[in-house]
Structures are given as C-alpha cells and as structure tokens.
Scaffold this motif. Structure first.
Motif, PDB file in Angstrom:
ATOM      1  N   LEU A 187      -0.307  -4.399  -5.437  1.00 52.01           N
ATOM      2  CA  LEU A 187      -0.914  -4.304  -4.118  1.00 52.01           C
ATOM      3  C   LEU A 187      -1.015  -2.844  -3.697  1.00 52.01           C
ATOM      4  O   LEU A 187      -0.064  -2.078  -3.863  1.00 52.01           O
ATOM      5  CB  LEU A 187      -0.077  -5.083  -3.096  1.00 52.01           C
ATOM      6  N   GLN A 188      -2.155  -2.457  -3.177  1.00 50.20           N
ATOM      7  CA  GLN A 188      -2.355  -1.093  -2.692  1.00 50.20           C
ATOM      8  C   GLN A 188      -2.056  -1.065  -1.206  1.00 50.20           C
ATOM      9  O   GLN A 188      -2.778  -1.653  -0.402  1.00 50.20           O
ATOM     10  CB  GLN A 188      -3.793  -0.637  -2.983  1.00 50.20           C
ATOM     11  N   LEU A 189      -0.971  -0.404  -0.855  1.00 52.66           N
ATOM     12  CA  LEU A 189      -0.464  -0.425   0.511  1.00 52.66           C
ATOM     13  C   LEU A 189      -0.565   0.956   1.140  1.00 52.66           C
ATOM     14  O   LEU A 189      -0.629   1.970   0.443  1.00 52.66           O
ATOM     15  CB  LEU A 189       0.994  -0.885   0.510  1.00 52.66           C
ATOM     16  N   ALA A 190      -0.531   1.004   2.459  1.00 45.03           N
ATOM     17  CA  ALA A 190      -0.571   2.285   3.164  1.00 45.03           C
ATOM     18  C   ALA A 190       0.706   3.076   2.956  1.00 45.03           C
ATOM     19  O   ALA A 190       0.727   4.297   3.105  1.00 45.03           O
ATOM     20  CB  ALA A 190      -0.807   2.056   4.657  1.00 45.03           C
ATOM     21  N   ALA A 191       1.780   2.395   2.639  1.00 42.50           N
ATOM     22  CA  ALA A 191       3.059   3.037   2.347  1.00 42.50           C
ATOM     23  C   ALA A 191       3.837   2.157   1.390  1.00 42.50           C
ATOM     24  O   ALA A 191       3.643   0.945   1.341  1.00 42.50           O
ATOM     25  CB  ALA A 191       3.860   3.256   3.627  1.00 42.50           C
ATOM     26  N   LEU A 192       4.704   2.778   0.626  1.00 40.55           N
ATOM     27  CA  LEU A 192       5.572   2.096  -0.336  1.00 40.55           C
ATOM     28  C   LEU A 192       4.810   1.376  -1.457  1.00 40.55           C
ATOM     29  O   LEU A 192       5.305   0.432  -2.061  1.00 40.55           O
ATOM     30  CB  LEU A 192       6.532   1.113   0.355  1.00 40.55           C
ATOM     31  N   THR A 193       3.590   1.855  -1.735  1.00 39.08           N
ATOM     32  CA  THR A 193       2.929   1.359  -2.941  1.00 39.08           C
ATOM     33  C   THR A 193       3.807   1.631  -4.157  1.00 39.08           C
ATOM     34  O   THR A 193       3.795   0.877  -5.127  1.00 39.08           O
ATOM     35  CB  THR A 193       1.550   2.026  -3.107  1.00 39.08           C
ATOM     36  N   GLY A 194       4.607   2.702  -4.084  1.00 37.74           N
ATOM     37  CA  GLY A 194       5.478   3.050  -5.193  1.00 37.74           C
ATOM     38  C   GLY A 194       6.556   2.034  -5.484  1.00 37.74           C
ATOM     39  O   GLY A 194       7.192   2.080  -6.541  1.00 37.74           O
ATOM     40  N   ALA A 195       6.788   1.083  -4.567  1.00 32.51           N
ATOM     41  CA  ALA A 195       7.806   0.059  -4.788  1.00 32.51           C
ATOM     42  C   ALA A 195       7.317  -1.049  -5.714  1.00 32.51           C
ATOM     43  O   ALA A 195       8.045  -1.998  -5.983  1.00 32.51           O
ATOM     44  CB  ALA A 195       8.255  -0.536  -3.456  1.00 32.51           C
ATOM     45  N   ARG A 196       6.096  -0.927  -6.193  1.00 34.73           N
ATOM     46  CA  ARG A 196       5.537  -1.835  -7.204  1.00 34.73           C
ATOM     47  C   ARG A 196       5.552  -3.285  -6.720  1.00 34.73           C
ATOM     48  O   ARG A 196       6.187  -4.163  -7.310  1.00 34.73           O
ATOM     49  CB  ARG A 196       6.295  -1.703  -8.531  1.00 34.73           C
ATOM     50  N   THR A 197       4.829  -3.519  -5.652  1.00 34.45           N
ATOM     51  CA  THR A 197       4.736  -4.850  -5.068  1.00 34.45           C
ATOM     52  C   THR A 197       3.507  -5.575  -5.605  1.00 34.45           C
ATOM     53  O   THR A 197       2.416  -5.006  -5.672  1.00 34.45           O
ATOM     54  CB  THR A 197       4.665  -4.749  -3.532  1.00 34.45           C
ATOM     55  N   VAL A 198       3.708  -6.832  -5.982  1.00 34.92           N
ATOM     56  CA  VAL A 198       2.637  -7.686  -6.491  1.00 34.92           C
ATOM     57  C   VAL A 198       2.735  -9.042  -5.798  1.00 34.92           C
ATOM     58  O   VAL A 198       3.691  -9.327  -5.083  1.00 34.92           O
ATOM     59  CB  VAL A 198       2.746  -7.884  -8.018  1.00 34.92           C
ATOM     60  N   GLY A 199       1.749  -9.889  -6.023  1.00 34.23           N
ATOM     61  CA  GLY A 199       1.876 -11.309  -5.732  1.00 34.23           C
ATOM     62  C   GLY A 199       2.245 -12.031  -7.019  1.00 34.23           C
ATOM     63  O   GLY A 199       2.016 -11.508  -8.117  1.00 34.23           O
TER      64      GLY A 199
END
Length: 351
Positions: A187-199
C-alpha cells in the motif's frame, strides 16, 4: 523533559535508536524498513519486553514498555510500527491455548521470531471481512484483511476471523504467500509506507486446530478490546519529543522557547494519560482517556508543525526529519482509530 526510566531494556532501546534507527529513518521512510534493522530489533531484546520470564522474556513493568515505544517511535516510526505489532501476539499466546502457547511463545519472547497481527477488521462486526468456518481438523479463513503491517519482515502472524454465529477465532500462520493466502502489492501511504503494509487476500486458507490461540464469543473479545484505543498511544509522545528535540538544536531563540513551552504541556499530558492507564480500571473514565488522547494529538501536531516552521524550506526536503515527523504524526492520528475515538477527536477540534 520527562526523565528516562533506568532499566536495561530502555538503555537497549536508546542504543538501538541512536545506532541503527535514527540514522536510517529517512531511508526507511522512502525505501522501506530493512531486514538488517529488524535483525537489530530482534537482537536488542525489546521484543520480549512484556513477555513472561518463564518463556525467555523480560516481563518488564508497563512503564518500561511505554518508554521503549516512545524511544523507538521518535527514532523511526516505521520500524517502531513493525515491531509494535509483535507485542499483541505475545499477549494473545500468553492468554491462549496451551498447544499454540508452547509451540510459539518462547520464540516470540526471546526475539528469535517477529510476529504481526491481522485482526483489526474484527471491529467491523457484524460485517465479516474475514469469515472463519469450521472444517475437519481446523478452521478455514476467507475474505480480505485490509491492513497487514510488516509483510516480508514478519515471520508469523495472528489472524482473526469471525463466524456466522458470533464467535471469533485467532490462529497463528506463517507470514508467507501460501495456498489460500495472497498479499496485495504494498500500500502506498502518505506516511509509514516503509512499514511494508499490504492487504491479505484469503481464499480457503486452512489452519489446523493446534494453531488456534483463542476461540471465544465476539462480544467477550470486544468488551476487552473497546477500551484499549481510548488510551493515548505512547508513540504520540515519542514523535512529539523527537520534534521538540529538533527545535532544541535550532539557533533561533523563539524555536527553543516554543520547545520549552510545548515540552511542559506535553509532559503534563503524558502524566495524565499514563495515570489513567496505571491507576484506573480499563473500562472506567473513558471520556477522560479520550480527552487526554485528543490533547496529546494537539500537542504532537503543534510540536511537529513547529519543527517544520523552524526548519523553513529545508524542512520540506525528504532528507529532513521534520517533514517525516509531521507525516508520522498524521498517521498516528488515525492508527487504531475507532468510531468512538474519531467522534471524540472531531468534537474536540470544534473548540
């Protein structure tokens, strides 16, 4: 500034923050938390902070865990958020069934294994984003987990699903693509994209009975879960303190004066928030908890905005920590948000 607790794990957190996380925070924000950073987290001992000593953990007092969270969030909120997921599986296994506890708790407690979570969607009940169905020898999970943090970094995760008749099932799974489990693109987020979040797309993922940590009525789980998000996340104080530390380094006397004023108010909010956690039963004084939570949000926003103002145009460069802290603060405003928290925050913003 609030005094740092004198505890070996707090000292370890400061070393981890100073030596590994802070120097890499901007790179983690842009490119993702690295396996090397996670290896350092595992080696530091912080993953076992709230784990039982009998299983290799530290069983540290709650204030120690909060201080660790503040230190890590202020250093690199992306890495903090990945490791923050781990402590819920630890608590789940401690309270859960013996087979799952004996199989995994020691590895989670000593930091050999990093765990994630996939069950915030249970708060949407009676909607069933993830449906759990009894099958011979185990449970089948179908649906979509909208938010899973740490993909590619976590070793295991605790998955929650709800049944048609109002039960919830929590089971441990390997954090890898497998039959019945497919991750979405990051997921491309405004912040914390670096936390490697997916569905996570679940289409017939079957987990055996001995992987089940908890199985209980949804209402019983929700009764325990609801009050938790009325408390202030320690990360809010960590990000705010990091922003104030930036102001401390400024040559501008106004910036330093602003830092002094905000720090005094932040410390007062911190004392109030933690007193409610430590001295009041969890389901009591929820309005007071929400009030101090929104107060802490306001102070974090003021601190991160002040860091951007003091930094001027330079603060908008992606290599400058002020803009990162401001975005991380916005993330923390909505992280773990429930309808009750959202309503309280919006009402507070009217005044």
């Amino acid at each position: 500034m609030t005094a740092t607790l004198d505890h070996p794990l707090v000292e370890a957190a400061h070393r981890l923050a100073d030596d590994v996380l802070s120097p890499a925070a901007e790179a983690h924000d842009r490119e993702g938390v690295t396996p090397e950073a996670i290896a350092a987290v595992k080696a530091s001992g912080v993953l076992g902070a709230n784990a039982p000593a009998a299983y290799g953990g530290s069983e540290a007092p709650a204030p120690v865990g909060r201080e660790i969270a503040e230190v890590l969030a202020g250093a690199c909120c992306s890495t903090f958020f990945v490791q923050a997921q781990h402590h819920t599986p630890v608590r789940t296994l401690v309270a859960g069934r013996e087979a799952a506890r004996e199989r995994w708790l020691r590895q989670l407690s000593d930091g050999t294994v990093l765990a994630g979570v996939a069950f915030s969607h249970l708060r949407a009940y009676p909607r069933l984003p993830v449906r759990a169905t009894r099958v011979p020898g185990g449970w089948r999970f179908d649906g979509r987990v909208p938010w899973y943090t740490g993909w590619g970094l976590n070793d295991l995760f605790v998955l929650g699903g709800a049944t048609e008749d109002g039960e919830v099932v929590f089971a441990v799974a390997d954090a890898v693509e497998q039959p019945g489990l497919t991750p979405t693109p990051p997921l491309q987020l405004a912040a914390l994209t670096g936390a490697r979040t997916v569905g996570l797309l679940l289409d017939g993922l079957v987990l055996p009975d001995d992987a089940v940590a908890l199985h209980l009525p949804h209402e019983r789980w929700a009764t325990d879960d609801r009050p938790k998000n009325t408390n202030t996340n320690p990360a809010v104080f960590g990000v705010a303190r990091a922003a104030l530390a930036l102001l401390d380094t400024s040559d501008d006397g106004e910036a330093k004066g602003t830092a002094d004023d905000l720090r005094a108010r932040l410390d007062a909010a911190r004392r109030d928030a933690y007193a409610l956690v430590d001295e009041v039963p969890p389901a009591e004084r929820l309005d007071d908890r929400l009030a101090v939570k929104t107060r802490a949000y306001d102070l974090m926003r003021a601190a991160t905005t002040a860091a951007v103002v003091a930094g001027g145009g330079r603060a908008f460069g992606l290599s400058h920590p002020a803009q990162r802290l401001a975005r991380e603060g916005l993330f923390l405003v909505v992280q773990g948000q429930t309808a009750e928290v959202r309503t309280a925050h919006l009402r507070a913003l009217r005044t």
